[in-house]
Design an enzyme around this catalytic site. Structure first.
Site, short mmCIF file in Angstrom:
data_model
loop_
_atom_site.label_atom_id
_atom_site.label_comp_id
_atom_site.label_asym_id
_atom_site.label_seq_id
_atom_site.Cartn_x
_atom_site.Cartn_y
_atom_site.Cartn_z
N ILE A 137 55.25 156.05 -2.88
CA ILE A 137 54.82 154.70 -2.56
C ILE A 137 54.65 153.86 -3.83
CG2 ILE A 137 53.73 155.46 -0.41
CD1 ILE A 137 51.02 155.09 -1.78
N CYS A 138 54.91 152.58 -3.71
CA CYS A 138 54.81 151.66 -4.84
C CYS A 138 53.35 151.25 -5.03
CB CYS A 138 55.68 150.44 -4.59
SG CYS A 138 55.57 149.21 -5.89
N LEU A 139 52.81 151.59 -6.19
CA LEU A 139 51.42 151.24 -6.50
C LEU A 139 51.33 150.42 -7.78
CD1 LEU A 139 49.78 154.70 -5.76
CD2 LEU A 139 49.69 152.66 -4.34
#
Length: 168
Positions: A118-120
């Protein structure tokens, strides 16, 4: 600037003290103990969530504490959407945050890297960087994965990209 919701979440998860990653074998064991204690106390946070019916993840690790896996779920319109969650602890941990992956959602949203990570980068990683070594796995779950699920899962459901699976 941190909003009130983030402050409340932060106050329920203990901050960590030991600065060690998997490369520092002796100190890593102490850091892992801290991580587990934070997860247990976060589970008090989770325990409170359980009592209110809103617990949302289960984690376990390999013996070395370098590979983590489990389940996370998100409730949407009274339906429980469950996903496998996994991540490795980077060798540069705690300076580098773990990259949390939901493999079954790989390629289903633009806010995800190859392998279902996931993009954090925009929201969580700057917060993590300001709080090294105080943040740990419990913080990554509560301040990284939880908001991502809250934004992405309803959007994916509305677009018809993911559908409810009855696990009964």
């Amino acid at each position: 600037m941190v909003d009130d919701s983030t402050r409340k979440t932060l106050s329920s998860i203990p901050l960590l003290q030991i600065r060690a990653g998997p490369r520092e074998k002796d100190i890593w064991v102490q850091r892992l103990k801290e991580e587990y204690q934070a997860l247990i106390k976060a589970c008090t946070y989770v325990e409170n969530n359980k009592q209110s019916g809103s617990d949302w993840f289960r984690l376990e690790s390999n013996k070395e504490g370098t590979k983590w896996f489990g389940k996370c779920w998100y409730m949407h319109n009274l339906l429980k959407y469950e996903f496998d969650v996994e991540f490795d602890i980077p060798v540069t941990y705690p300076t580098t945050a773990p990259e949390i992956a939901l493999p079954e959602l790989d390629g289903k949203t633009a806010k995800m890297y190859r392998g279902g990570k996931i993009c954090l980068t925009d929201h969580f990683k700057p917060l993590w960087a300001r709080n090294v070594p105080k943040f740990g796995i419990a913080h990554a779950m509560a301040l990284g994965l939880a908001p991502w699920l809250a934004v992405e899962v309803p959007d994916l459901i509305e677009k018809g990209v993911i559908a409810y699976k009855d696990n009964c």
